[in-house]
Design a protein around this motif. Structure first.
Motif, mmCIF file in Angstrom:
data_model
loop_
_atom_site.group_PDB
_atom_site.id
_atom_site.type_symbol
_atom_site.label_atom_id
_atom_site.label_comp_id
_atom_site.label_asym_id
_atom_site.label_seq_id
_atom_site.Cartn_x
_atom_site.Cartn_y
_atom_site.Cartn_z
ATOM 1 N N TYR A 249 -3.269 -6.415 -3.734
ATOM 2 C CA TYR A 249 -2.247 -6.006 -4.693
ATOM 3 C C TYR A 249 -2.875 -5.322 -5.897
ATOM 4 O O TYR A 249 -2.464 -4.226 -6.300
ATOM 5 C CB TYR A 249 -1.422 -7.209 -5.156
ATOM 6 C CG TYR A 249 -0.617 -6.898 -6.400
ATOM 7 C CD1 TYR A 249 0.464 -6.031 -6.336
ATOM 8 C CD2 TYR A 249 -0.969 -7.438 -7.644
ATOM 9 C CE1 TYR A 249 1.185 -5.717 -7.486
ATOM 10 C CE2 TYR A 249 -0.251 -7.124 -8.784
ATOM 11 C CZ TYR A 249 0.828 -6.261 -8.704
ATOM 12 O OH TYR A 249 1.518 -5.936 -9.837
ATOM 13 N N LEU A 250 -3.873 -5.961 -6.498
ATOM 14 C CA LEU A 250 -4.507 -5.387 -7.681
ATOM 15 C C LEU A 250 -5.170 -4.049 -7.352
ATOM 16 O O LEU A 250 -5.148 -3.124 -8.169
ATOM 17 C CB LEU A 250 -5.532 -6.361 -8.249
ATOM 18 C CG LEU A 250 -4.994 -7.704 -8.751
ATOM 19 C CD1 LEU A 250 -6.137 -8.573 -9.270
ATOM 20 C CD2 LEU A 250 -3.948 -7.506 -9.840
ATOM 21 N N ALA A 251 -5.742 -3.941 -6.158
ATOM 22 C CA ALA A 251 -6.397 -2.685 -5.767
ATOM 23 C C ALA A 251 -5.383 -1.557 -5.632
ATOM 24 O O ALA A 251 -5.651 -0.407 -6.027
ATOM 25 C CB ALA A 251 -7.164 -2.873 -4.457
ATOM 26 N N THR A 252 -4.190 -1.852 -5.080
ATOM 27 C CA THR A 252 -3.183 -0.794 -4.967
ATOM 28 C C THR A 252 -2.674 -0.372 -6.343
ATOM 29 O O THR A 252 -2.416 0.814 -6.583
ATOM 30 C CB THR A 252 -1.993 -1.248 -4.101
ATOM 31 O OG1 THR A 252 -1.340 -2.381 -4.698
ATOM 32 C CG2 THR A 252 -2.444 -1.603 -2.693
ATOM 33 N N LYS A 253 -2.567 -1.322 -7.258
ATOM 34 C CA LYS A 253 -2.128 -0.959 -8.600
ATOM 35 C C LYS A 253 -3.219 -0.206 -9.353
ATOM 36 O O LYS A 253 -2.913 0.658 -10.189
ATOM 37 C CB LYS A 253 -1.709 -2.210 -9.370
ATOM 38 C CG LYS A 253 -0.453 -2.878 -8.825
ATOM 39 C CD LYS A 253 0.780 -1.982 -8.935
ATOM 40 C CE LYS A 253 1.302 -1.894 -10.354
ATOM 41 N NZ LYS A 253 2.604 -1.161 -10.444
ATOM 42 N N ALA A 254 -4.478 -0.498 -9.066
ATOM 43 C CA ALA A 254 -5.566 0.268 -9.673
ATOM 44 C C ALA A 254 -5.538 1.709 -9.162
ATOM 45 O O ALA A 254 -5.726 2.662 -9.937
ATOM 46 C CB ALA A 254 -6.911 -0.389 -9.370
ATOM 47 N N ASP A 255 -5.290 1.882 -7.869
ATOM 48 C CA ASP A 255 -5.192 3.241 -7.320
ATOM 49 C C ASP A 255 -4.007 3.981 -7.932
ATOM 50 O O ASP A 255 -4.103 5.180 -8.250
ATOM 51 C CB ASP A 255 -5.043 3.179 -5.800
ATOM 52 C CG ASP A 255 -6.325 2.783 -5.094
ATOM 53 O OD1 ASP A 255 -7.403 2.869 -5.713
ATOM 54 O OD2 ASP A 255 -6.248 2.379 -3.916
ATOM 55 N N ARG B 188 0.838 -1.211 0.000
ATOM 56 C CA ARG B 188 0.000 0.000 0.000
ATOM 57 C C ARG B 188 0.867 1.252 0.000
ATOM 58 O O ARG B 188 0.548 2.245 -0.659
ATOM 59 C CB ARG B 188 -0.929 -0.020 1.216
ATOM 60 C CG ARG B 188 -2.055 -1.051 1.144
ATOM 61 C CD ARG B 188 -3.058 -0.845 2.263
ATOM 62 N NE ARG B 188 -4.113 -1.856 2.246
ATOM 63 C CZ ARG B 188 -4.147 -2.924 3.034
ATOM 64 N NH1 ARG B 188 -3.175 -3.120 3.917
ATOM 65 N NH2 ARG B 188 -5.125 -3.795 2.962
ATOM 66 N N ALA B 189 1.971 1.198 0.742
ATOM 67 C CA ALA B 189 2.851 2.365 0.806
ATOM 68 C C ALA B 189 3.601 2.571 -0.501
ATOM 69 O O ALA B 189 3.645 3.684 -1.037
ATOM 70 C CB ALA B 189 3.834 2.200 1.963
ATOM 71 N N VAL B 190 4.190 1.507 -1.030
ATOM 72 C CA VAL B 190 5.049 1.630 -2.206
ATOM 73 C C VAL B 190 4.248 1.820 -3.484
ATOM 74 O O VAL B 190 4.538 2.701 -4.293
ATOM 75 C CB VAL B 190 5.963 0.390 -2.327
ATOM 76 C CG1 VAL B 190 6.726 0.423 -3.646
ATOM 77 C CG2 VAL B 190 6.919 0.333 -1.158
ATOM 78 N N GLY C 102 7.972 6.947 -17.932
ATOM 79 C CA GLY C 102 7.297 5.667 -18.089
ATOM 80 C C GLY C 102 6.834 5.148 -16.743
ATOM 81 O O GLY C 102 7.551 5.275 -15.747
ATOM 82 N N TYR C 103 5.650 4.589 -16.723
ATOM 83 C CA TYR C 103 5.131 3.973 -15.501
ATOM 84 C C TYR C 103 4.724 2.542 -15.807
ATOM 85 O O TYR C 103 3.977 2.284 -16.759
ATOM 86 C CB TYR C 103 3.928 4.741 -14.958
ATOM 87 C CG TYR C 103 3.166 3.962 -13.910
ATOM 88 C CD1 TYR C 103 3.800 3.535 -12.742
ATOM 89 C CD2 TYR C 103 1.828 3.615 -14.098
ATOM 90 C CE1 TYR C 103 3.115 2.790 -11.800
ATOM 91 C CE2 TYR C 103 1.136 2.882 -13.150
ATOM 92 C CZ TYR C 103 1.787 2.460 -11.998
ATOM 93 O OH TYR C 103 1.119 1.713 -11.068
ATOM 94 N N VAL C 104 5.213 1.599 -15.006
ATOM 95 C CA VAL C 104 4.903 0.185 -15.180
ATOM 96 C C VAL C 104 3.707 -0.164 -14.300
ATOM 97 O O VAL C 104 3.840 -0.316 -13.094
ATOM 98 C CB VAL C 104 6.115 -0.702 -14.837
ATOM 99 C CG1 VAL C 104 5.786 -2.171 -15.097
ATOM 100 C CG2 VAL C 104 7.337 -0.275 -15.649
ATOM 101 N N SER C 105 2.564 -0.284 -14.921
ATOM 102 C CA SER C 105 1.334 -0.640 -14.223
ATOM 103 C C SER C 105 1.188 -2.160 -14.253
ATOM 104 O O SER C 105 2.172 -2.889 -14.094
ATOM 105 C CB SER C 105 0.139 0.045 -14.910
ATOM 106 O OG SER C 105 -1.061 -0.188 -14.226
ATOM 107 N N THR C 106 0.009 -2.681 -14.470
ATOM 108 C CA THR C 106 -0.248 -4.102 -14.646
ATOM 109 C C THR C 106 -1.613 -4.262 -15.295
ATOM 110 O O THR C 106 -2.507 -3.419 -15.084
ATOM 111 C CB THR C 106 -0.236 -4.865 -13.312
ATOM 112 O OG1 THR C 106 -0.666 -6.223 -13.531
ATOM 113 C CG2 THR C 106 -1.186 -4.246 -12.303
ATOM 114 N N PHE C 107 -1.775 -5.313 -16.096
ATOM 115 C CA PHE C 107 -3.089 -5.559 -16.687
ATOM 116 C C PHE C 107 -4.132 -5.744 -15.597
ATOM 117 O O PHE C 107 -5.306 -5.460 -15.792
ATOM 118 C CB PHE C 107 -3.039 -6.790 -17.599
ATOM 119 C CG PHE C 107 -3.225 -8.095 -16.882
ATOM 120 C CD1 PHE C 107 -4.457 -8.727 -16.869
ATOM 121 C CD2 PHE C 107 -2.171 -8.676 -16.186
ATOM 122 C CE1 PHE C 107 -4.636 -9.922 -16.188
ATOM 123 C CE2 PHE C 107 -2.339 -9.870 -15.518
ATOM 124 C CZ PHE C 107 -3.577 -10.501 -15.516
ATOM 125 N N GLY C 108 -3.695 -6.197 -14.409
ATOM 126 C CA GLY C 108 -4.617 -6.421 -13.306
ATOM 127 C C GLY C 108 -5.265 -5.156 -12.780
ATOM 128 O O GLY C 108 -6.313 -5.215 -12.130
#
Length: 343
Positions: free
Chosen positions: A144-150, A92-94, A115-121
């Motif tokens: 994990y997926l929720a933090t990457k969505a944020d 959540r922090a990182v 460039g930002y490395v997101s995820t398909f998730g």
């Protein structure tokens, strides 16, 4: 022309550094532990002494500001990728705060390419198939997926404001030379060690880290504009995944496939147990959830940019298994005939 890479000692980051160096780009790394640089880069043919290293954390604005100073491009690849519930606080922090700090610092410094490395998730669950680079941000019910969505919402806000930002969406990634033996590599290893006899139905997109690294080097090429690109790869059902590993290794690998929805409660219980148990459990809610909600991916734009589709899934699996055996993470017996093939 220097490119700052965060997360450069990780799986995706280290391969991306190698691709950038092959393209002749000077690279600077922002790392928490400089001692990790040589073990991560040397196996990929990168001279660690040829890479500038800055110590710091992506959640520290002062450290990030110092790292981006004088750079022509920034690739933010640092994140905590794990379905392990013990990593929730750190991710959540990182994953969110780190993205805010790095993108803000890059824009404030006037960096011309970001460039930002997101995820398909971050685009799951999707209401359409396949997922495309313009799919809306999802609201996944997994940490994990929720933090990457944020974090994806942070990136899209910067794009909407006109930032020179390219977002990539890696799929589940395999390949050789994984410095931390991350989630996907560990799952393949666990299958070969007989620790995963039960699999959920469904599947997920899978790609090769070397193809993804090529994509990152390409989108950071001088003159390349902003945009969004799904990582190279294709959707693979869990049945095809296991079947391919059997073919590559020549091992029977007995497995049972159960409905993903029915396995979700088991995953929840495993996560609760994982919080107190000292050993790593192969059953994880996040992995089961991902198998249930994943969709295919439309990589047309990515394939066009790279001039070729992703390498065959069978080749990626074979190369990963061979590396696991060669690096001592897996016995040659468990690697089967994959260990006997030439690298």
């Amino acid at each position: 022309m220097t490119v700052l890479v965060t997360g450069g000692t990780g799986f995706v980051g280290s391969h991306t550094v190698a691709a950038l160096r092959r393209a002749g780009r000077p690279v600077r790394l922002l790392v928490r532990d400089p001692a990790r640089v040589a073990p991560a880069l040397a196996p990929l043919g990168v001279d660690p002494d040829g890479v500038e290293v800055v110590s710091g954390d992506v959640t520290d604005p002062a450290a990030v500001a110092a790292a981006v100073r004088g750079c022509a491009a920034v690739l933010h690849a640092a994140s905590v990728y794990s379905f392990d519930p013990r990593a929730h606080a750190r991710m959540r922090a990182v994953n969110v705060r780190g993205t805010e700090v790095v993108l803000d610092a890059a824009r404030s410094a006037g960096v011309g390419q970001i460039g930002y490395v997101s995820t398909f998730g971050a685009l799951l669950p999707a209401d359409h198939d396949p997922v495309t680079p313009v799919s809306p941000v999802g609201r996944p019910r997994e940490t994990y997926l929720a933090t990457k969505a944020d974090a994806e919402r942070v990136a899209r806000r910067h794009q909407d404001e006109g930032a020179p930002l390219v977002v990539t969406y890696p799929v589940a990634t395999l390949g050789p030379h994984d410095p931390y033996l991350g989630d996907q590599t560990a799952r393949l290893r666990n299958l070969l060690r007989g620790l995963m006899p039960i699999w959920p139905t469904g599947g997920f997109p899978v790609g090769d880290v070397r193809d993804l690294a090529r994509l990152h080097a390409e989108v950071l090429r001088p003159g390349h504009g902003p945009g969004r690109f799904l990582g190279p790869g294709r959707y693979v059902s869990t049945r095809e995944y296991v079947r391919t590993v059997r073919q590559v290794t020549g091992r029977p690998l007995p497995t049972v496939h159960l409905p993903a929805g029915a396995m979700l409660p088991v995953g929840r219980l495993a996560d609760l147990a994982q919080r107190v148990l000292p050993v790593d459990l192969p059953a994880q809610y996040g992995a089961i959830y991902t198998c249930r909600v994943s969709r295919g991916v439309d990589t047309t734009a990515t394939d066009r940019l790279l001039g070729a589709p992703a390498r065959p899934f069978e080749q990626t699996v074979a190369d990963t298994v061979r590396w696991l055996a060669g690096a001592g993470h897996l016995s040659r017996r468990r690697a089967g005939r994959a260990a006997a093939r030439e690298a």
